[in-house]
Design an enzyme around this catalytic site. Structure first.
Site, PDB file in Angstrom:
ATOM      1  N   CYS A  78       0.845  -1.203   0.000  1.00 49.10           N
ATOM      2  CA  CYS A  78       0.000   0.000   0.000  1.00 49.10           C
ATOM      3  C   CYS A  78       0.880   1.251   0.000  1.00 49.10           C
ATOM      4  CB  CYS A  78      -0.886  -0.011   1.238  1.00 49.10           C
ATOM      5  SG  CYS A  78      -1.823   1.492   1.436  1.00 49.10           S
ATOM      6  N   CYS A  84      -1.857   6.107   6.771  1.00 47.06           N
ATOM      7  CA  CYS A  84      -3.236   5.701   7.030  1.00 47.06           C
ATOM      8  C   CYS A  84      -3.410   5.093   8.415  1.00 47.06           C
ATOM      9  CB  CYS A  84      -3.680   4.725   5.949  1.00 47.06           C
ATOM     10  SG  CYS A  84      -5.257   3.926   6.260  1.00 47.06           S
ATOM     11  N   CYS A 166      -7.567   0.574  -1.711  1.00 44.32           N
ATOM     12  CA  CYS A 166      -7.243   0.051  -0.394  1.00 44.32           C
ATOM     13  C   CYS A 166      -7.015  -1.441  -0.589  1.00 44.32           C
ATOM     14  CB  CYS A 166      -8.398   0.313   0.566  1.00 44.32           C
ATOM     15  SG  CYS A 166      -8.221  -0.606   2.102  1.00 44.32           S
ATOM     16  N   GLN A 290     -20.110  -9.865   9.199  1.00 43.93           N
ATOM     17  CA  GLN A 290     -18.657 -10.044   9.235  1.00 43.93           C
ATOM     18  C   GLN A 290     -18.032  -9.559   7.927  1.00 43.93           C
ATOM     19  OE1 GLN A 290     -16.902 -10.937  11.799  1.00 43.93           O
ATOM     20  NE2 GLN A 290     -18.255 -12.063  13.158  1.00 43.93           N
ATOM     21  N   GLU A 340     -30.113  -9.820  20.340  1.00 46.62           N
ATOM     22  CA  GLU A 340     -29.279  -8.809  19.684  1.00 46.62           C
ATOM     23  C   GLU A 340     -29.891  -7.434  19.953  1.00 46.62           C
ATOM     24  OE1 GLU A 340     -26.559  -8.271  17.496  1.00 46.62           O
ATOM     25  OE2 GLU A 340     -27.379  -6.246  17.352  1.00 46.62           O
ATOM     26  N   ASP A 388     -20.933 -13.936  21.175  1.00 44.62           N
ATOM     27  CA  ASP A 388     -20.033 -13.268  20.218  1.00 44.62           C
ATOM     28  C   ASP A 388     -20.119 -11.770  20.465  1.00 44.62           C
ATOM     29  OD1 ASP A 388     -18.518 -12.473  18.082  1.00 44.62           O
ATOM     30  OD2 ASP A 388     -19.871 -13.213  16.530  1.00 44.62           O
ATOM     31  N   CYS A 415     -13.501 -10.959  19.607  1.00 44.66           N
ATOM     32  CA  CYS A 415     -12.623 -10.146  18.763  1.00 44.66           C
ATOM     33  C   CYS A 415     -11.636  -9.378  19.633  1.00 44.66           C
ATOM     34  CB  CYS A 415     -13.437  -9.219  17.883  1.00 44.66           C
ATOM     35  SG  CYS A 415     -14.544  -8.154  18.789  1.00 44.66           S
TER      36      CYS A 415
HETATM   37  N1  SAH Z   1     -22.675 -13.130  15.825  1.00 42.22           N
HETATM   38  C1  SAH Z   1     -22.885 -12.090  14.840  1.00 42.22           C
HETATM   39  C2  SAH Z   1     -22.621 -10.668  15.358  1.00 42.22           C
HETATM   40  C3  SAH Z   1     -21.385 -10.447  16.167  1.00 42.22           C
HETATM   41  S1  SAH Z   1     -20.891  -8.758  16.379  1.00 42.22           S
HETATM   42  C4  SAH Z   1     -22.042 -12.364  13.605  1.00 42.22           C
HETATM   43  O1  SAH Z   1     -21.103 -13.144  13.647  1.00 42.22           O
HETATM   44  O2  SAH Z   1     -22.361 -11.784  12.553  1.00 42.22           O
HETATM   45  C5  SAH Z   1     -21.576  -8.320  17.905  1.00 42.22           C
HETATM   46  C6  SAH Z   1     -23.041  -7.995  17.857  1.00 42.22           C
HETATM   47  O3  SAH Z   1     -23.433  -7.671  19.184  1.00 42.22           O
HETATM   48  C7  SAH Z   1     -23.447  -6.824  16.986  1.00 42.22           C
HETATM   49  O4  SAH Z   1     -24.457  -7.219  16.096  1.00 42.22           O
HETATM   50  C8  SAH Z   1     -23.961  -5.774  17.998  1.00 42.22           C
HETATM   51  O5  SAH Z   1     -25.032  -5.010  17.482  1.00 42.22           O
HETATM   52  C9  SAH Z   1     -24.423  -6.648  19.134  1.00 42.22           C
HETATM   53  N2  SAH Z   1     -24.483  -6.056  20.494  1.00 42.22           N
HETATM   54  C10 SAH Z   1     -23.672  -5.117  21.029  1.00 42.22           C
HETATM   55  N3  SAH Z   1     -23.980  -4.914  22.330  1.00 42.22           N
HETATM   56  C11 SAH Z   1     -25.010  -5.746  22.619  1.00 42.22           C
HETATM   57  C12 SAH Z   1     -25.766  -6.011  23.805  1.00 42.22           C
HETATM   58  N4  SAH Z   1     -25.512  -5.371  24.937  1.00 42.22           N
HETATM   59  N5  SAH Z   1     -26.730  -6.942  23.741  1.00 42.22           N
HETATM   60  C13 SAH Z   1     -26.996  -7.611  22.593  1.00 42.22           C
HETATM   61  N6  SAH Z   1     -26.305  -7.407  21.449  1.00 42.22           N
HETATM   62  C14 SAH Z   1     -25.331  -6.478  21.446  1.00 42.22           C
END
Ligand code: SAH
Length: 459
Positions: A78, A84, A166, A290, A340, A388, A415
């Site tokens: 890049c 950046c 990018c 994702q 969610e 997650d 993450c």
């Molecule tokens: N498992 C999904 C999303 C993971 S990212 C995937 O793999 O696509 C994390 C997610 O948590 C996001 O969609 C975000 O909006 C949600 N989130 C963030 N804080 C939260 C909370 N307090 N309760 C429920 N969901 C939440």
């Protein structure tokens, strides 16, 4: 006690040998045990370093000249890598990036979670770790009276000049950003000026389904009105048939948050579609999806393997987004409950269950840390829980709810290894045992680390 003075001084030039990397990917070298952090230096390298900032227990330095170049050093492809800051590891071989991520996970588990002696597997990498991102969000500004687009210079809000590609973004998205900018410029649509809070175009966001090739364009404006809307929209979808959805998002606030509350479809559908494995997903502008599709498949496969379902289980998928993990789980479980916080994501999740003819899921909008204790009170006792969460990890109330529900297995997709390790400690103290952890490289060339952990109830 005699206060020890740091062994280096600001602006001094020293010679340093590097032995390690920080979790940000900076080189670490020591002077009599006192560590210096130096961006772009690699382990094994010896270099001249200018001391930039001196603290009590550590200092930061700037790489001046490398005396013996590491075999793991590569030329960043890049042109604006250093300005950046969106990528941090382009100067490292991909092999070293994967090794570094595996050791970061191990270190976090040991230091923060006091968890050792469990397998942390080698990071699952990509065959081709470039051009993987399916989504890009680029700020719009001016230079010499013309609209420009580009990421901000590190720690600033100044758009990098001449940035037209990018190398971690899918090429089609780069081309779409350029097309929108060119047309908007010709039509005289003004760029948003942050300082004056005037002008119209704030960001251009583009998301393309990797499997379907369908593209969504999101035009983020400060105003409800988008001048020349009809001409812009017509030209875009007539020129580029892969565009399936053009959406305007209105963000009137003085804020760094990119998307505002209101979205309206200007043309086409409210969604684009993509598939992961044999499941089809509708994705709307504001839903989390994702960014690296091939690696997402690998991550979910691992989560599914760890969930070890036979078809009889009740499963909770907390932080479920548009239901990507929930629907994969549902194919192998009796029942899946998803929760969610983003309402649009839950309506996508429900739609996704329907279009895939999956009937054993229920999705709820709310904070997982509030819904989970409520489910517990209702007597819901899942066999497996998948979480997650975002970078800050799980809320304590949610961890407590899991300990009360006592599932056989918890699959934790994370993450952020630091918050993962913190939460694993709490689960371990509550009677669980971490069995194994698999890092998956979802974000090559950057220092972001994703992993999935298997946690089991102790007998
Ligand atoms: N498992 C999904 C999303 C993971 S990212 C995937 O793999 O696509 C994390 C997610 O948590 C996001 O969609 C975000 O909006 C949600 N989130 C963030 N804080 C939260 C909370 N307090 N309760 C429920 N969901 C939440």
């Amino acid at each position: 006690m005699v206060k020890q003075k740091p062994p280096v001084q600001k602006n001094e030039t020293i010679e340093l040998t590097f032995e390690d990397l920080t979790h940000e990917g900076d080189g670490v070298g020591k002077v009599n045990g006192y560590p210096l952090f130096v961006p772009y230096a690699l382990p094994g390298e010896k270099a001249k370093v200018k001391v930039i900032k001196v603290k009590k227990n550590f200092a930061f330095g700037k790489l001046l000249e490398i005396e013996n170049v590491s075999a793991e050093r590569v030329e960043p492809p890049c042109d604006v890598y250093i300005q950046c800051g969106g990528c941090q590891l382009q100067h490292m071989s991909y092999g070293l990036q994967l090794d570094m991520k595996q050791s970061q996970v191990k270190n976090a588990l040991r230091k923060i979670g006091h968890i050792e002696d469990i397998p942390v597997h080698p990071t699952i990498g990509m065959d081709d770790p470039w051009r993987y991102r399916n989504k890009v969000q680029i700020p719009v500004g001016y230079r010499d009276g013309e609209l420009i687009t580009g990421f901000y210079r590190k720690r600033s809000h100044e758009i990098i000049e001449g940035m037209d590609r990018c190398v971690i973004t899918a090429e089609i998205n780069d081309r779409m950003v350029e097309a929108v900018r060119r047309m908007a410029d010709r039509l005289g649509i003004t760029a948003y000026d942050e300082k004056a809070h005037k002008g119209i175009l704030r960001h251009i966001m583009v998301r393309t389904g990797e499997q379907t090739g369908e593209t969504m364009i999101v035009i983020v404006t400060r105003t409800e009105q988008l001048p020349h809307e009809e001409e812009l929209v017509k030209e875009l979808h007539e020129t580029y048939p892969q565009i399936k959805s053009i959406v305007q998002n209105v963000n009137k606030e003085k804020t760094n948050v990119i998307l505002g509350k209101k979205t309206k479809v200007l043309w086409g559908e409210e969604y684009i579609y993509d598939t992961i494995g044999d499941i089809k997903f509708a994705i709307s502008a504001k839903s989390f999806y994702q960014v690296n599709p091939p690696q997402t498949k690998r991550l979910y496969d691992k989560a599914l393997e760890y969930a070890n379902l036979t078809g009889k289980e009740t499963v909770i998928d907390a932080y479920c987004g548009i239901g990507t993990i929930s629907l994969s789980l549902a194919q192998k479980a009796k029942k899946v409950y998803g929760v969610e916080i983003v309402p649009d994501a839950i309506s996508d999740a429900k739609k996704n269950a329907k279009i895939n003819h999956i009937e054993n899921t229920e999705f709820y909008v709310g904070e997982a840390e509030k819904i989970m204790p409520w489910w517990t009170a209702q007597g819901l006792r899942p066999d497996v829980i998948v979480v997650d969460p975002p970078r800050k990890g799980c809320d304590e109330a949610l961890l407590e709810a899991m300990l009360t529900m006592k599932p056989d297995r918890i699959v934790y997709v994370s993450c952020n290894p630091s918050t993962l390790a913190r939460d694993l400690r709490i689960l371990e103290e509550g009677g669980y045992e971490t069995k194994q952890v698999q890092p998956v490289d979802m974000f090559p060339q950057t220092n972001h680390i994703e992993c999935v952990a298997l946690i089991e109830l102790k007998l």
